[in-house]
Write a protein that holds these residues in place. Structure first.
Motif, mmCIF file in Angstrom:
data_model
loop_
_atom_site.group_PDB
_atom_site.id
_atom_site.type_symbol
_atom_site.label_atom_id
_atom_site.label_comp_id
_atom_site.label_asym_id
_atom_site.label_seq_id
_atom_site.Cartn_x
_atom_site.Cartn_y
_atom_site.Cartn_z
ATOM 1 N N GLY A 137 0.815 -1.217 0.000
ATOM 2 C CA GLY A 137 0.000 0.000 0.000
ATOM 3 C C GLY A 137 0.843 1.259 0.000
ATOM 4 N N ARG A 138 0.255 2.315 -0.519
ATOM 5 C CA ARG A 138 0.922 3.610 -0.555
ATOM 6 C C ARG A 138 1.184 4.110 0.867
ATOM 7 N N ALA B 81 -1.728 4.830 3.730
ATOM 8 C CA ALA B 81 -2.892 4.036 3.309
ATOM 9 C C ALA B 81 -3.614 3.429 4.511
ATOM 10 N N TYR C 244 -3.809 -5.900 -0.195
ATOM 11 C CA TYR C 244 -3.411 -4.726 -0.978
ATOM 12 C C TYR C 244 -4.303 -3.547 -0.571
ATOM 13 N N ILE D 266 -5.805 0.183 -0.611
ATOM 14 C CA ILE D 266 -6.080 1.346 -1.462
ATOM 15 C C ILE D 266 -6.848 2.364 -0.627
ATOM 16 N N ARG E 231 -9.064 9.162 -5.808
ATOM 17 C CA ARG E 231 -9.586 7.838 -5.466
ATOM 18 C C ARG E 231 -9.469 6.857 -6.628
ATOM 19 N N PHE F 160 -6.854 4.297 -9.130
ATOM 20 C CA PHE F 160 -5.673 3.455 -9.041
ATOM 21 C C PHE F 160 -4.486 4.159 -9.684
ATOM 22 N N GLU G 164 -0.260 0.526 -9.207
ATOM 23 C CA GLU G 164 -1.287 -0.452 -8.864
ATOM 24 C C GLU G 164 -1.831 -1.129 -10.123
ATOM 25 N N VAL H 183 -8.110 -7.034 -1.802
ATOM 26 C CA VAL H 183 -7.960 -5.576 -1.840
ATOM 27 C C VAL H 183 -8.712 -4.974 -0.660
ATOM 28 N N PHE I 114 -10.039 -1.561 0.715
ATOM 29 C CA PHE I 114 -10.313 -0.144 0.474
ATOM 30 C C PHE I 114 -10.353 0.525 1.844
ATOM 31 N N GLN J 201 -13.720 1.933 -9.273
ATOM 32 C CA GLN J 201 -12.746 1.051 -8.618
ATOM 33 C C GLN J 201 -13.044 -0.435 -8.875
#
Length: 257
Positions: free
Chosen positions: A19-20, A23, A118, A120, A127, A129, A133, A149, A151, A192
């Motif tokens: 993840g960034r 995140a 993962y 996001i 918002r 990708f 990603e 994933v 969120f 998304q």
């Protein structure tokens, strides 16, 4: 097989968290492990790493995906951290890809990677990708390792819907009550999920995680969906018995066995 015997044979459940920055990864891991404390970090040889040394390394841009994060409140989980793939971060992507491939080839199940979370964040202005990603879900075949994933910071969408409802004339009370449902509906039809349906290597599933920073944060859905994605019954039992936040799921899988 008895969970205690499984833990003795395999040891711990291993998860790669991608993840960034910002995140919300650490917050979610704290919730899963039922703690507010930070994890202890160990190198691949099992030696504990001094936090000051680790911080200095990160400030210099150094990062080792092989390092293991373990929370004292629940040492049954081993987490590996990837910072995500910022624009142009080719080396980080290749490191993650190589790490996944190497762990997939491990003959001992205790050394294998068992799941990938993962993250996001949904509080980002766009918002959407990132290119990194997009690259992961287009080029990284994780084989039998399930990707889920997450969120994160999903409550940011509540604020968006709250503002829309207020603009439509709803009272503050009504807008606050309706916002989560509207956010769920808007997200279900948003870009998304459409993106994840169209990529070459889609995740097994996704979960939406709002308000993870709160004391009563609920991560049961994450636990349930992760357990559902595990094809290996032994790993499934290990995961279910290791997590400590959802007693119902322990009972469910005990009955099904």
């Amino acid at each position: 097989m008895d969970p205690a015997k499984i833990r003795k044979k395999i040891g711990r459940f291993r998860i790669l968290v991608i993840g960034r920055a910002n995140a919300g990864k650490t917050t979610i891991l704290q919730r899963v492990c039922n703690t507010r404390d930070n994890p202890q970090i160990y190198n691949s040889a099992g030696k504990k790493i001094d936090v000051a040394v680790l911080t200095a390394s990160r400030e210099r841009g150094l990062h080792d995906i092989e390092n293991e994060m373990v929370f004292q409140s629940n040492p049954g989980f081993i987490f590996h951290d990837s910072r995500g793939f910022e624009a142009g971060g080719v080396s980080e992507f290749e490191k993650v890809k190589a790490f996944i491939a190497r762990r997939s080839k491990e003959t001992k199940i205790k050394k294998q990677l068992h799941a990938i979370w993962y993250c996001i964040p949904m509080d980002e202005a766009s918002r959407s990708f990132t290119a990194g990603e997009n690259k992961f879900f287009s080029q990284c075949d994780t084989g039998s390792i399930p990707v889920i994933v997450l969120f994160t910071k999903f409550d940011a969408l509540y604020d968006v819907e709250f503002a829309k409802l207020r603009k439509e004339g709803k009272s503050r009370k009504d807008a606050k009550e309706l916002a989560p449902t509207h956010a769920d509906e808007s997200f279900a039809n948003g870009p998304q999920l459409k993106f994840l349906e169209e990529v070459r290597w889609p995740p097994r599933c996704h979960v939406c995680l709002p308000n993870m920073e709160k004391d009563d944060a609920d991560c049961r859905t994450l636990i349930e969906r992760t357990a559902e994605t595990l094809d290996n019954e032994v790993l499934q039992q290990l995961f279910v018995s290791t997590q400590q936040t959802n007693l119902e799921i322990c009972m469910k899988y005990a009955v099904e066995r």
